[in-house]
Design a protein around this motif. Structure first.
Motif, PDB file in Angstrom:
ATOM      1  N   LEU B 216       0.828  -1.211   0.000  1.00  0.00           N
ATOM      2  CA  LEU B 216       0.000   0.000   0.000  1.00  0.00           C
ATOM      3  C   LEU B 216       0.860   1.259   0.000  1.00  0.00           C
ATOM      4  CD1 LEU B 216      -2.774   1.412   0.191  1.00  0.00           C
ATOM      5  CD2 LEU B 216      -2.569   1.264   2.668  1.00  0.00           C
ATOM      6  N   PHE B 217       1.871   1.287   0.867  1.00  0.00           N
ATOM      7  CA  PHE B 217       2.715   2.485   0.924  1.00  0.00           C
ATOM      8  C   PHE B 217       3.443   2.690  -0.410  1.00  0.00           C
ATOM      9  CE2 PHE B 217       3.346   1.770   5.791  1.00  0.00           C
ATOM     10  CZ  PHE B 217       1.997   2.000   5.983  1.00  0.00           C
ATOM     11  N   ALA B 218       3.887   1.589  -1.012  1.00  0.00           N
ATOM     12  CA  ALA B 218       4.577   1.712  -2.300  1.00  0.00           C
ATOM     13  C   ALA B 218       3.654   2.313  -3.359  1.00  0.00           C
ATOM     14  CB  ALA B 218       5.107   0.350  -2.745  1.00  0.00           C
ATOM     15  N   VAL B 219       2.401   1.890  -3.350  1.00  0.00           N
ATOM     16  CA  VAL B 219       1.465   2.398  -4.360  1.00  0.00           C
ATOM     17  C   VAL B 219       1.122   3.872  -4.087  1.00  0.00           C
ATOM     18  CG1 VAL B 219      -0.891   2.194  -5.268  1.00  0.00           C
ATOM     19  CG2 VAL B 219       0.487   0.147  -4.897  1.00  0.00           C
ATOM     20  N   ILE B 220       0.889   4.206  -2.831  1.00  0.00           N
ATOM     21  CA  ILE B 220       0.591   5.611  -2.519  1.00  0.00           C
ATOM     22  C   ILE B 220       1.797   6.488  -2.879  1.00  0.00           C
ATOM     23  CG2 ILE B 220      -0.007   7.263  -0.700  1.00  0.00           C
ATOM     24  CD1 ILE B 220      -2.285   5.348  -1.469  1.00  0.00           C
ATOM     25  N   GLY B 221       2.995   6.001  -2.569  1.00  0.00           N
ATOM     26  CA  GLY B 221       4.193   6.731  -2.971  1.00  0.00           C
ATOM     27  C   GLY B 221       4.255   6.928  -4.474  1.00  0.00           C
ATOM     28  N   GLY B 277       1.348 -15.092 -13.699  1.00  0.00           N
ATOM     29  CA  GLY B 277      -0.005 -15.644 -13.729  1.00  0.00           C
ATOM     30  C   GLY B 277      -1.035 -14.721 -13.108  1.00  0.00           C
ATOM     31  N   LYS B 278      -0.582 -13.642 -12.464  1.00  0.00           N
ATOM     32  CA  LYS B 278      -1.496 -12.683 -11.846  1.00  0.00           C
ATOM     33  C   LYS B 278      -0.926 -11.282 -12.011  1.00  0.00           C
ATOM     34  CE  LYS B 278      -3.274 -16.040  -8.626  1.00  0.00           C
ATOM     35  NZ  LYS B 278      -3.768 -16.393  -7.309  1.00  0.00           N
ATOM     36  N   PRO B 279      -1.794 -10.293 -12.168  1.00  0.00           N
ATOM     37  CA  PRO B 279      -1.276  -8.924 -12.296  1.00  0.00           C
ATOM     38  C   PRO B 279      -0.788  -8.429 -10.934  1.00  0.00           C
ATOM     39  CG  PRO B 279      -3.681  -8.902 -12.304  1.00  0.00           C
ATOM     40  CD  PRO B 279      -3.265 -10.343 -12.251  1.00  0.00           C
ATOM     41  N   ASP B 280       0.422  -7.965 -10.888  1.00  0.00           N
ATOM     42  CA  ASP B 280       1.104  -7.632  -9.637  1.00  0.00           C
ATOM     43  C   ASP B 280       1.021  -6.128  -9.372  1.00  0.00           C
ATOM     44  OD1 ASP B 280       3.157  -6.827  -7.839  1.00  0.00           O
ATOM     45  OD2 ASP B 280       4.215  -8.698  -8.202  1.00  0.00           O
ATOM     46  N   PRO B 281       0.379  -5.724  -8.277  1.00  0.00           N
ATOM     47  CA  PRO B 281       0.252  -4.288  -7.996  1.00  0.00           C
ATOM     48  C   PRO B 281       1.590  -3.555  -7.891  1.00  0.00           C
ATOM     49  CG  PRO B 281      -1.183  -5.549  -6.529  1.00  0.00           C
ATOM     50  CD  PRO B 281      -0.328  -6.538  -7.273  1.00  0.00           C
ATOM     51  N   LEU B 282       2.616  -4.253  -7.418  1.00  0.00           N
ATOM     52  CA  LEU B 282       3.904  -3.594  -7.272  1.00  0.00           C
ATOM     53  C   LEU B 282       4.543  -3.355  -8.643  1.00  0.00           C
ATOM     54  CD1 LEU B 282       5.492  -2.456  -4.984  1.00  0.00           C
ATOM     55  CD2 LEU B 282       6.547  -4.691  -4.640  1.00  0.00           C
ATOM     56  N   PHE B 283       4.415  -4.313  -9.528  1.00  0.00           N
ATOM     57  CA  PHE B 283       4.914  -4.073 -10.886  1.00  0.00           C
ATOM     58  C   PHE B 283       4.009  -3.080 -11.614  1.00  0.00           C
ATOM     59  CE2 PHE B 283       7.621  -8.018 -10.819  1.00  0.00           C
ATOM     60  CZ  PHE B 283       8.807  -7.336 -10.996  1.00  0.00           C
ATOM     61  N   ALA B 284       2.728  -3.097 -11.301  1.00  0.00           N
ATOM     62  CA  ALA B 284       1.828  -2.090 -11.889  1.00  0.00           C
ATOM     63  C   ALA B 284       2.287  -0.688 -11.518  1.00  0.00           C
ATOM     64  CB  ALA B 284       0.402  -2.326 -11.409  1.00  0.00           C
TER      65      ALA B 284
END
Lengths: 432, 432, 432
Positions: B216-221, B277-284
């Motif tokens: 979560l913090f990575a995405v908000i950043g 095999g799954k979309p990765d939020p961190l790579f997104a």
């Protein structure tokens, strides 16, 4: 010719409005900065209460400041300066004048900054209801009077009774003392009245650490505040004055703000390294803020090396004053708001004459000290009156049981992090 | 007539200053973006160290860049272009010229962006003291030289020795390579010298996952960074040029920035979906950033469909290059800064000639490759010199014990989350 | 003379562009605001999925809105107003007109706000793939048609078929209904089709609380949204109109936005205090947002005391409507998006005629009701069509096992907080 000159004036007004509005939004954004900074420095069981207080002082405060505070500020100015006459209706005329509402907002975000600082000092034990009443007093009277004294042509200005007596007006460009030190010393005073948290001092009176629940949140809050501070400081400088572009003035404020925050962070880190043997991220963050506070009043007035020195001093004093408050005054100022906003603001503002591009002036130094004394005196006095009135009526402090349980459950009936904290599983959490 | 024309000029200068200041504040706000992004991608025991490094490179950096970096940039430009003469006093004249301080701040926030990228690569094991020294080198010399080469009229510009030889100047509008790829390849190099974290590779040399403590913090950043990036890219385009409104240029930069970040996020998600095999939020999130990096140099030059394609390529290469760095180069680039800032920046900038609204030019393509080689070569070389000098003097890496314990306790004597992490109860946490 | 007049016009255009771009960036920044607000209100095991949905609707959305949505909006307007002719090529001409791209971005950030609201309602159980398809429908057709109806000169405008029939155009200044209520009622509808989360209702159909994992994150997200909202509301007001500075209009929008958010927070807190016995920070935050939603359509039209009243009503209805949706409609709207964005938006917009500075107008009131009915009807209908089409093809809901495990692991193969949540140690977490 006239229409064209008119066009230029209209465009110039538009530029100034874009600037004032943009920086007002930035200053508003200091609200989540304070919320994160303070929440990170308290235990998880009180984090929800901290942000509830922050939301409330903003929400209550803007309405109070619109209906009362801004007018009271004008009245306070008129009563303390020569050549002005009391005009109560005129003081509140802005309420029905849309052309003044952008300026009102710019004033309001400063008032709310002063108000929200207090919550960091009294966190983890002050009663929510008492805090709300104090926040009303702050935004209706305590801050507005000082803003009127310093910026509204009142007591501390060149035409004010004190300014005229000393011969110069008080210099505090963007509110190092008018906003920050006022908030910081109000917080110190309120924390004194509320008393320390349970367990903050052992049976011998020695301070015991009560670490906050997230250094990361405190640091992110700090950097959000620094972002908003560019609005606070640089935004106080208009972009046009009498039709002239104020490029040098803008540059000075922007540069000094930047250098002082850097210097404050470095100095506080070094002092904490000297005291604790390791550089402390929390003191680093608070030193960065103290550097900003210290330069807030001075940024438009001082040389760039003056800016660095003021930032260094503001940062270096932070760990020292914090320990002095906790260890000597025995006041449990949870987030160190006096060290960060109070002493840093007063010191930085009193240092202005020594680094002023206009040269040193003894009268100015006298005025800086006198103004600081007035602001500190008024704030301590009014805060004591309100806080003791609250103490002996509704009470200012939660019960020992509630403090132990945490104010999130006690005051608000919820757990802020029901999944992260070990004992939250059994909490009577509410729906939401 | 003259006063009126003067008025218009003053207002025009004011508009430009409002724009430059606003976007400079936005670019500063990338600092908490990086702090959250990086903190989220490391373990909780190192999160405080990450943000301490971020605060320090900003705070130290602005002072170093004011006293040294900005002048060194001018000198580097003068030494590598024809028709210029070395004027050291002139190169540092900005220090006493308030009219240049707004521009200085705009330059400084770019320099600090380059500096702060490195901390993400070397997280969780690089010594704090060594990092500080490297950050000084970055903001005093490594970045300023390249900025002077590309943007200050130096080596890579049309009048620079290399630009003149090839016949065109290097195109990197807002710093895809000058800022981001420089930071990314510096991070890669530094991570190589520091070596991988304990446990990152098993006894057979196979990479083992070390998940960060908060996606979560990575995405908000990431989203904070994207906000700041509008300042970075769109803000590099002036709003007025020779009195003419630059509406089309602003529109192009704003549109390409928007489309490329979207395309980068989608492409990286799809590639991670194909691999994992799954979309990765961190790579997104990192793909969104890589799309932004890739378009940063190109946004003013390319068509809208070129913008989408550059974003797609920037995003798609992110998981692939990240795995290649980790699995083939065996370099433990913790936050993937080479894939996100390095390769994305170089690729996006070398693609400019293919989508340029000015049409394809072989000379331009040659220049784009040559410029990228110069930037990469200079950065790798200087980083190796500084890092090895540090390695054989004060050391670049914490002890194994400290790495195991976490750098928050080891370097700074505190636990970032004393209540959330299981073993923190016994930590020798400090006051604060 | 002509060049000089031309200069003024160029500078005026630059001012307007600086304003539009700055506020567009602020509105974009609502994306991390929504991400934090929604993530904080779900359990930790679903936080990564929430922000993945947010990143995806933005990233996919901007490309869809550029290639389709903005043009479809123009077509929808042309088809529903007299005096316009269908010009499909003209409707998409912006794609190749750089001079229109700044305006396009301003439109796009509104569209993405509408889209991202839905994710909060369907969190914790909606399938990622189905959400992506719905987001495409939202940004390509559902929102663009309403924007064309209300703001593009279509059905609801003075020249639109409905507006002409009633005799006035629909008033929704910045999108209380066009953006927020549309998003809110779409979320409600989608949540109805997806069905409640496992455990949300006990065997007797009584709602059981499922607390989100961080009240702090929800509050910080709220304050980020409020910051962006200044861009949303105040930024919708141009700074110059026909060469005249719009100072009063800007002041009215800025003041009403400020007062209504404060009033909304206070009213929601008081109602939650009345219902639960304690003031709830989560309802306080959502009330602040509901106050903002309620005033979004009205802020340019109503008196300051109308602004306060609309904010109070918007806030006060939030806990009541939330409970009604959950307890009576039995729809599991996780983040309460209908109460916050839906009902608040419709109510606030229908109240405009009662507080309009232009005076009360029955025709206007009829139009406000009619417009709200059109927006609600269109949104519910199209959402039902898309959601049922998805339900009977790829499915809209994850499996019970995946819901139990959490969507972060199920849909994305990762744990958002591997160190903070008790059971995450055994999770098959991926690299990253």
């Amino acid at each position: 010719m006239l229409p064209l000159q008119g066009d230029v004036t209209q465009v110039a007004d538009a530029v100034s409005a874009v600037w004032v509005l943009t920086v007002s939004f930035l200053i508003f954004f200091m609200q989540p900065g304070f919320a994160l900074l303070e929440a990170g420095q308290v235990r998880a069981k009180n984090a929800g209460n901290v942000v509830m207080k922050n939301m409330t002082d903003w929400s209550m405060g803007v309405i109070v400041f619109f209906l009362a505070g801004a007018g009271i500020s004008t009245i306070a100015a008129a009563l303390t300066a020569s050549g002005t006459s009391l005009d109560i209706a005129g003081a509140f005329a802005y309420i029905d004048e849309p052309s003044g509402w952008v300026s009102w907002l710019f004033g309001a975000v400063f008032a709310m900054t002063a108000a929200t600082i207090v919550s960091g000092a009294v966190a983890e034990r002050m009663k929510f209801s008492a805090y709300v009443v104090y926040a009303v007093a702050m935004t209706a009277v305590i801050y507005p009077v000082i803003a009127g004294f310093a910026w509204g042509g009142g007591l501390l200005s060149a035409d004010g009774f004190l300014g005229a007596a000393i011969g110069v007006g008080y210099k505090d460009f963007a509110g190092a003392t008018v906003v920050h030190a006022l908030g910081g010393i109000a917080g110190l005073t309120a924390a004194y009245v509320v008393g320390p948290r349970r367990g903050r001092y052992d049976s011998k009176g020695k301070a015991q650490p009560i670490p906050g629940h997230s250094v990361l949140f405190a640091v992110i809050g700090t950097l959000i505040l620094a972002f908003g501070w560019y609005g606070f400081n640089v935004g106080t400088q208009g972009v046009l004055s009498d039709g002239q572009f104020m490029g040098e003035a803008l540059g000075r404020v922007a540069l000094n703000t930047t250098l002082a925050m850097g210097a404050g962070m470095l100095a506080s880190s070094l002092v904490s390294y000297y005291i604790e043997g390791k550089p402390d991220p929390l003191f680093a963050a608070n030193g960065l803020l103290a550097g900003l506070v210290a330069i807030t009043g001075a940024c438009a007035h001082v040389t760039w090396w003056g800016g660095i020195l003021i930032g260094l001093i503001g940062g270096a004093q932070t760990p020292l004053v914090y320990r002095w408050v906790v260890d000597n005054l025995k006041i449990d100022d949870v987030c160190g708001v006096f060290a960060v906003h109070g002493s840093a603001g007063f010191i930085g503002t009193m240092l202005i004459p020594f680094f002023d591009v206009a040269g040193f002036s003894t009268a100015q130094l006298v005025m800086q000290v006198a103004g600081s004394v007035v602001i500190a005196g008024w704030t301590v006095l009014t805060t004591l009156v309100v806080m003791y009135a609250l103490k002996y009526t509704i009470g200012v402090r939660v019960s020992d049981e509630e403090e132990e349980l945490g104010l999130d459950l006690g005051e608000h009936g919820l757990a802020t992090y029901p999944e992260f904290t070990a004992d939250s599983g059994s909490s009577p959490i509410t729906d939401g």
